[in-house]
Design a protein around this motif. Structure first.
Motif, short mmCIF file in Angstrom:
data_model
loop_
_atom_site.label_atom_id
_atom_site.label_comp_id
_atom_site.label_asym_id
_atom_site.label_seq_id
_atom_site.Cartn_x
_atom_site.Cartn_y
_atom_site.Cartn_z
N ILE A 298 0.83 -1.20 0.00
CA ILE A 298 0.00 0.00 0.00
C ILE A 298 0.87 1.26 0.00
N GLU A 299 1.86 1.30 0.89
CA GLU A 299 2.68 2.50 1.02
C GLU A 299 3.58 2.73 -0.20
N SER A 300 3.92 1.67 -0.91
CA SER A 300 4.75 1.82 -2.11
C SER A 300 3.93 2.27 -3.32
N GLY A 301 2.61 2.21 -3.19
CA GLY A 301 1.75 2.58 -4.30
C GLY A 301 1.38 1.43 -5.20
N ALA A 302 1.89 0.22 -4.91
CA ALA A 302 1.54 -0.94 -5.73
C ALA A 302 0.05 -1.24 -5.64
N TRP A 303 -0.54 -0.96 -4.47
CA TRP A 303 -1.98 -1.05 -4.29
C TRP A 303 -2.49 0.37 -4.00
N PRO A 304 -2.91 1.12 -4.99
CA PRO A 304 -3.32 2.52 -4.78
C PRO A 304 -4.62 2.63 -3.99
N VAL A 305 -4.82 3.80 -3.41
CA VAL A 305 -6.07 4.09 -2.71
C VAL A 305 -7.24 3.95 -3.68
N GLY A 306 -8.29 3.26 -3.24
CA GLY A 306 -9.46 3.06 -4.07
C GLY A 306 -9.44 1.78 -4.88
N GLU A 307 -8.28 1.10 -4.90
CA GLU A 307 -8.19 -0.14 -5.69
C GLU A 307 -8.52 -1.35 -4.85
N ARG A 308 -9.11 -2.35 -5.47
CA ARG A 308 -9.38 -3.61 -4.79
C ARG A 308 -8.12 -4.44 -4.74
N ILE A 309 -7.82 -4.99 -3.57
CA ILE A 309 -6.63 -5.83 -3.42
C ILE A 309 -6.97 -7.26 -3.84
N PRO A 310 -5.95 -8.12 -4.02
CA PRO A 310 -6.23 -9.51 -4.40
C PRO A 310 -7.14 -10.22 -3.40
N LYS A 311 -7.82 -11.24 -3.87
CA LYS A 311 -8.70 -12.03 -3.00
C LYS A 311 -7.90 -12.81 -1.98
N GLU A 312 -8.59 -13.30 -0.96
CA GLU A 312 -7.92 -14.03 0.13
C GLU A 312 -7.10 -15.20 -0.40
N THR A 313 -7.64 -15.96 -1.33
CA THR A 313 -6.90 -17.12 -1.84
C THR A 313 -5.61 -16.68 -2.55
N GLU A 314 -5.69 -15.60 -3.32
CA GLU A 314 -4.50 -15.09 -4.00
C GLU A 314 -3.47 -14.58 -3.00
N LEU A 315 -3.97 -13.84 -1.98
CA LEU A 315 -3.06 -13.31 -0.96
C LEU A 315 -2.38 -14.44 -0.19
N ALA A 316 -3.14 -15.46 0.13
CA ALA A 316 -2.56 -16.59 0.86
C ALA A 316 -1.44 -17.23 0.06
N GLU A 317 -1.63 -17.35 -1.25
CA GLU A 317 -0.59 -17.93 -2.10
C GLU A 317 0.61 -16.99 -2.22
N MET A 318 0.35 -15.70 -2.41
CA MET A 318 1.42 -14.72 -2.52
C MET A 318 2.28 -14.66 -1.26
N LEU A 319 1.61 -14.66 -0.11
CA LEU A 319 2.30 -14.52 1.17
C LEU A 319 2.76 -15.85 1.75
N GLN A 320 2.30 -16.95 1.14
CA GLN A 320 2.63 -18.30 1.58
C GLN A 320 2.21 -18.52 3.03
N VAL A 321 0.96 -18.13 3.30
CA VAL A 321 0.36 -18.34 4.62
C VAL A 321 -1.05 -18.88 4.41
N GLY A 322 -1.69 -19.26 5.48
CA GLY A 322 -3.06 -19.76 5.39
C GLY A 322 -4.07 -18.64 5.24
N ARG A 323 -5.26 -19.00 4.81
CA ARG A 323 -6.30 -17.99 4.61
C ARG A 323 -6.74 -17.35 5.92
N ASN A 324 -6.68 -18.11 7.03
CA ASN A 324 -7.03 -17.53 8.33
C ASN A 324 -6.06 -16.40 8.70
N THR A 325 -4.78 -16.60 8.36
CA THR A 325 -3.78 -15.56 8.63
C THR A 325 -4.08 -14.32 7.80
#
Length: 235
Positions: A27-54
């Protein structure tokens, strides 16, 4: 979608904290700008290599901080670029010289405005908190003294009747108290005394903004000089 490229694998210290830090970085780098939708939970879990609960917990924390906004049935959107709590953590970790340089700005302008806008009620509160602060005595309860000291400075800020300044100072109080402890316990520097604080009070009481600002500066500026040396190392 912007920001969907893979992030580096997170260290295994606290998965939720690491996920929060990684998302804040996006967010702070501008990769995810204000007003934009971030990736879904499943995508984030894969990107961050953590579980969906995390991921879900990280989103909950950032939503609570008003950095993200969860829209049911639509997704999660970036609301603000900065998390105030994260900013204040950085302030708390700043060097003592940086801390006291910032305090000079806050304290002098707060005292100047307080002298201009104080009410009879403010004067009574300032006098009460000044007396409660008293003079530091060796062997006294340091936590109690620092609490009383910050109560006086907060009363000065409140006498400005500037809500933005008051809220900023309330955020800053945690860092101020930690810095005060470091000055007295770790560095052995004397605490600016009662008389110096009374000069701030008297100038505010008399409505003299310029004198109030000078008195406030005189309390903090010596600490800036104390943590400045020829090497530039102020920690």
């Amino acid at each position: 979608m912007s920001g969907s490229s893979s992030l580096s694998q997170l260290p295994r210290r606290s998965l939720v904290d690491c996920a929060i830090d990684a998302m804040r970085e996006k967010i702070e780098s501008g990769a995810w700008p204000v007003g934009e939708r971030i990736p879904k939970e499943t995508e984030l879990a894969e990107m961050l290599q953590v579980g969906r609960n995390t991921v879900r917990e990280a989103i909950r924390v950032l939503s609570h901080a008003d950095v993200l906004e969860v829209r049911q049935g639509d997704g999660t959107y970036v609301r603000f670029e900065l998390d105030p709590a994260a900013v204040m953590r950085r302030v708390t970790r700043s060097s003592l010289r940086d801390h006291f340089e910032l305090r000079v700005i806050l304290e002098t302008e707060a005292a100047r405005l307080a002298a201009q806008h104080r009410t009879a009620r403010d004067i009574r509160k300032l006098e009460k908190t000044l007396k409660a602060r008293g003079e530091w005595a060796e062997g006294s309860d340091l936590d109690r003294f620092l609490k009383a000291d910050t109560a006086f400075h907060l009363a000065v800020a409140e006498a400005t009747h500037n809500e933005a300044l008051i809220e900023l100072y309330r955020y800053f109080l945690v860092a101020a108290r930690q810095a005060g402890r470091a000055v007295m316990e770790e560095h052995g520097l004397p605490e600016p005394g009662y008389a110096a604080h009374e000069r701030i009070f008297r100038a505010i009481e008399q409505g003299d903004g310029a004198r109030a600002a000078r008195a406030a500066s005189a309390v903090v500026r010596p600490l800036v000089h104390a943590f400045s040396d020829h090497t530039g190392n102020s920690d």
